[in-house]
Each structure stands twice: as structure tokens, then as C-alpha cells.
Design a protein around this motif. Structure first.
Motif, PDB file in Angstrom:
ATOM      1  N   MET A 113       0.164  -8.254  -5.933  1.00 21.92           N
ATOM      2  CA  MET A 113      -0.536  -6.923  -6.267  1.00 21.92           C
ATOM      3  C   MET A 113      -0.903  -6.698  -7.541  1.00 21.92           C
ATOM      4  O   MET A 113      -1.693  -5.903  -7.721  1.00 21.92           O
ATOM      5  CB  MET A 113       0.631  -5.802  -5.849  1.00 21.92           C
ATOM      6  N   GLY A 115       0.710  -1.175  -0.042  1.00 23.44           N
ATOM      7  CA  GLY A 115       0.007  -0.106   0.075  1.00 23.44           C
ATOM      8  C   GLY A 115       0.845   1.132   0.043  1.00 23.44           C
ATOM      9  O   GLY A 115       0.276   2.370  -0.038  1.00 23.44           O
ATOM     10  N   THR A 116       2.239   1.179  -0.135  1.00 29.54           N
ATOM     11  CA  THR A 116       2.982   2.434   0.098  1.00 29.54           C
ATOM     12  C   THR A 116       3.788   2.384  -1.136  1.00 29.54           C
ATOM     13  O   THR A 116       3.530   2.769  -2.408  1.00 29.54           O
ATOM     14  CB  THR A 116       3.950   2.481   1.198  1.00 29.54           C
ATOM     15  N   CYS A 160       4.369  -0.325  -2.786  1.00 28.93           N
ATOM     16  CA  CYS A 160       3.677  -1.347  -3.625  1.00 28.93           C
ATOM     17  C   CYS A 160       2.311  -1.415  -3.725  1.00 28.93           C
ATOM     18  O   CYS A 160       1.492  -1.341  -2.801  1.00 28.93           O
ATOM     19  CB  CYS A 160       4.075  -3.039  -3.117  1.00 28.93           C
ATOM     20  N   THR A 161       1.594  -0.933  -4.824  1.00 27.53           N
ATOM     21  CA  THR A 161       0.285  -0.638  -5.236  1.00 27.53           C
ATOM     22  C   THR A 161      -0.228  -1.423  -6.645  1.00 27.53           C
ATOM     23  O   THR A 161       0.862  -1.631  -7.533  1.00 27.53           O
ATOM     24  CB  THR A 161      -0.099   0.809  -5.280  1.00 27.53           C
ATOM     25  N   ARG A 164      -9.735  -2.821   3.129  1.00 28.53           N
ATOM     26  CA  ARG A 164      -9.148  -1.921   3.941  1.00 28.53           C
ATOM     27  C   ARG A 164      -9.933  -1.938   5.413  1.00 28.53           C
ATOM     28  O   ARG A 164      -9.399  -1.708   6.400  1.00 28.53           O
ATOM     29  CB  ARG A 164      -9.346  -0.458   3.477  1.00 28.53           C
ATOM     30  N   TYR A 185      -5.900  -4.914  -0.914  1.00 34.32           N
ATOM     31  CA  TYR A 185      -5.779  -3.270  -1.320  1.00 34.32           C
ATOM     32  C   TYR A 185      -7.243  -2.736  -1.866  1.00 34.32           C
ATOM     33  O   TYR A 185      -7.526  -1.596  -1.305  1.00 34.32           O
ATOM     34  CB  TYR A 185      -4.801  -3.211  -2.215  1.00 34.32           C
ATOM     35  N   ASN A 186      -7.879  -3.649  -2.640  1.00 33.49           N
ATOM     36  CA  ASN A 186      -9.129  -3.109  -3.248  1.00 33.49           C
ATOM     37  C   ASN A 186     -10.377  -3.201  -2.363  1.00 33.49           C
ATOM     38  O   ASN A 186     -11.110  -2.263  -2.547  1.00 33.49           O
ATOM     39  CB  ASN A 186      -9.082  -3.890  -5.088  1.00 33.49           C
TER      40      ASN A 186
END
Length: 383
Positions: free
Chosen positions: A347, A334-335, A337-338, A362, A358-359
Motif C-alpha cells: 500500500m 481500504g479500511t 490499510c490505506t 475502484r 486503491y488509487n
């Protein structure tokens, strides 16, 4: 939508979640969903929020793009840079980072890389471009391997000489065994992969129940499928049973798909060993083209580097694939690596666990953190 909405009924989901909570007791349950498609369903529909905190779902190595090691990706990029080659692959693969860029980067630099929706699209390109060599990067478990096999049979029958397959098809049973043999992870049961099982059936999983004494329930990809599968494995354990059960009977037959299995046997043989991201080399865990199809084998028709490449130190895809780490526990999640700037395969892929977290995940990460902290506190008390 008929046959979909029925499996997304919110009232039924809440009722099943309450039943699971009532029957789960005080013990901690750890159940692995093998398939990345299941992981995305779990987070997309908030299934973890319907389960009690003592029922934990962990992801497994069932994402076909995620398990490909960086060296095999670099081999594909090397083939793509050949000026005589039209390189074809599924869309997920194009953005996976290699040691020196991705297939999308190679395309930007002039390589003829094209996204296809099936190997038949690649075969069509070969027929339309007889003066070029068309390479299809074949990837996936037993789910997609039959389509590659049938395409090769068509190519041979039609006399298409300029069509080649770079075979990276893998099989589901060996990595499950590798995870069961790993000392890093304690599991109570498995939710078996629905798509793979539609081809191989449910009997190949019997070793999990007989050798390792872990229940397996093959499940579908809708929210109620997942919840029912969780309840079924819990009932097995509470009743002292250990079996392979089929929740996904509307698609999966116990004996699998005989025609698909037949075409796989005609075209492929088992590789002696194959490298998996995060799991290392696993014996007899992948497919290769039989000698009869050597004229279409990219590994024989071209010079492939075949160099092993270590994953970036910051990336912990291997631990995520084994279910040892949750994606948010990776330092770059999330930083750095997105989905827009991926460092690891998990990812990128539409079935990758990191992409799912990620999607869609959260709001579930706070609950995961609570579990980790609770486990750390318990370990400290025991120490």
C-alpha cells in the motif's frame, strides 16, 4: 508527447482489446504481469475494462519495496538511530511500517534520515560530512543495482571512507521460479518486466519456456504495450508455441546491457539465500557486496540486529505479492490499510499492487468480485 502519446492511442487500444476478445474463445486466461509498474499502468488506464472477462491479469513480485521483509526494514531503522549515522534512502521506503514504526517515525524522533534520489546524492552527503557516517539503503532489482555499483566504484576511487551501503538488491529470476513451483497459483503466461530486462536482456527467462512450458513476453509500460503483450502471449498459446518474445524492443535489447552487467559483476556477488516478504527464503536471489568492498559494507561496519520479524496478522501482502489474492480480498484493504495509514508495503510503494488498486482500481473491483464468485460457484458445482 512524442514516443508516449503514440502508445496511448484510445482507438488502437479499443481495436486491440476487441481483437483479444475475439481470439480468447471460451477458455479462462490467467496472465501474470511481473512488474509493479505494469500493474499501475493497467489500472491507471483501465486496461482491464478493455479485456474480456475471461482474460485475467494477476500481479507478481516485481515491486522492490514490497518484497523487503519487515526484519530487513527494522535493520535499517536500527542503523538510522545510530547518532553517528546519516541514513539515506529512496522516498518510498521512508513510510514502510516496521515492527516499531517507520523510518519517518525514526526521523521524527531525532534520527538523521534523509530522502535521496540516487546513491550519488548519498555519496555527495558523505563528502560534505566527513565527520559522519553516511549509510545508503540500497534497494531494487537489477534495474537500480548498477547505479549502486557505480557509486561504490566512485567512492573507492575518490577515497571516501565514510560512505556505506546496506545492500538489499534482489534479482528477478528466483522469485519467478518460486511462483512457478508454488501449488497455489495456476498461470498461462508472463508479461516480463521491462525495466529489469533493459539490464539483463530476455534470455534469462528461457527457463520459464523450456522447464515450465509458459510463454513470456517482455513488455513496456504504456497501455498499448500491455495490450500487445497480452495478445502476443495468447497468439503463442493458440499457435502451439512457447517462446520468450520482446515487445519492448525500443528499450530492451535481447542481450541486455553489457556495461551494466559488467559493473554488477565487479561489485556484487550472489547471496546464498535471502528472505522475501510472502515467499520466504529463496536461494541465490539477492546481491551482496564483494569482499573488495567490505570497507563500504554497512552489514560489516555496523552491528545489524538481523532479527526475523513476522508480518502483522491482518496484513496479507505476501499473498498479494504471489498473485494468490487480489488486494481488495485482504480484510484491511481500504479500511485500516490505506496509503495514509499503511499496514503493509504493497500500500506504500509507488509500484505496490494495493496502492494501484486503491488509487486507480475502484471501478475494476466489481469485475474481480464477479470472477471470484463465478469461480466459487463453479467449484461448488464440481464438488
Amino acid at each position: 508527447m512524442k514516443f508516449a502519446d503514440e502508445f496511448r492511442d484510445a482507438d488502437l487500444a479499443r481495436a486491440l482489446g476487441a481483437r483479444i476478445a475475439a481470439e480468447s474463445g471460451d477458455r479462462h486466461w490467467k496472465i501474470m504481469e511481473v512488474c509493479g509498474g505494469h500493474t499501475h499502468t493497467i489500472f491507471k488506464y483501465g486496461i482491464e475494462d478493455l479485456l474480456p472477462s475471461n482474460v485475467e491479469l494477476v500481479h507478481g513480485p516485481g515491486c522492490p519495496v514490497c518484497v523487503i521483509p519487515m526484519g530487513r526494514l527494522d535493520d535499517g531503522i536500527a542503523l538510522a538511530r545510530d547518532p553517528e549515522v546519516i541514513f539515506t534512502c529512496f522516498g518510498d521506503l521512508m513510510r514502510v511500517p516496521g515492527a516499531n514504526g517507520s523510518l519517518l517515525d525514526a526521523k521524527a524522533e531525532g534520527a538523521d534520515v534523509r530522502m535521496v534520489y540516487s546513491p550519488l546524492d548519498a555519496l555527495k552527503l558523505a563528502k560534505e560530512n566527513p565527520d559522519r557516517k553516511v549509510v545508503f539503503y540500497a534497494i531494487g532489482f537489477e534495474t537500480t543495482a548498477p547505479s549502486t555499483a557505480l557509486t561504490l566504484l566512485h567512492a573507492r576511487a575518490q577515497g571516501v571512507k565514510n560512505f556505506f551501503v546496506f545492500c538489499n538488491h534482489v534479482t528477478i529470476i528466483p522469485p519467478m521460479k518460486a511462483i512457478l513451483d508454488s501449488p497455489d497459483l495456476r498461470l498461462d503466461a508472463f508479461l516480463g518486466p521491462g525495466h529489469v530486462s533493459s539490464v539483463v536482456g530476455i534470455r534469462p527467462y528461457e527457463f520459464v519456456t523450456t522447464t515450465y512450458n509458459k510463454p513470456v513476453v517482455v513488455v513496456g509500460f504504456e497501455p498499448l504495450d500491455i495490450l500487445q503483450g497480452v495478445h502476443m502471449v495468447m497468439r503463442q498459446i493458440l499457435e502451439g508455441r512457447c517462446e520468450v518474445e520482446n515487445q519492448y524492443k525500443r528499450v530492451v535489447h535481447d542481450e541486455g546491457n553489457p556495461k551494466s552487467l559488467e559493473v554488477l559483476a565487479r561489485v556484487f556477488s550472489i547471496r546464498p539465500h535471502f528472505e522475501w516478504r510472502g515467499l520466504g527464503f529463496i536461494s541465490q536471489s539477492a546481491l551482496q557486496l564483494r569482499d573488495e568492498f567490505a570497507d563500504h559494507d554497512a552489514e560489516k561496519a555496523f552491528t545489524v540486529p538481523g532479527v526475523r520479524v513476522a508480518d502483522p496478522k491482518a496484513c496479507q501482502c505476501g499473498e498479494v505479492l504471489k498473485g494468490v489474492l487480489k488486494p481488495w480480498e485482504c480484510k484491511v484493504f481500504g479500511t485500516a490499510c490505506t496509503p495514509e495509514t499503511p499496514i503493509g508495503t504493497c500500500m506504500v510503494s509507488s509500484e505496490g499492487a494495493c496502492a494501484a488498486y486503491y488509487n486507480f482500481g475502484r471501478y475494476s473491483r466489481s469485475r474481480d468480485r464477479e470472477r471470484v464468485l463465478a469461480g466459487s460457484a463453479a467449484n461448488g458445482e464440481r464438488g
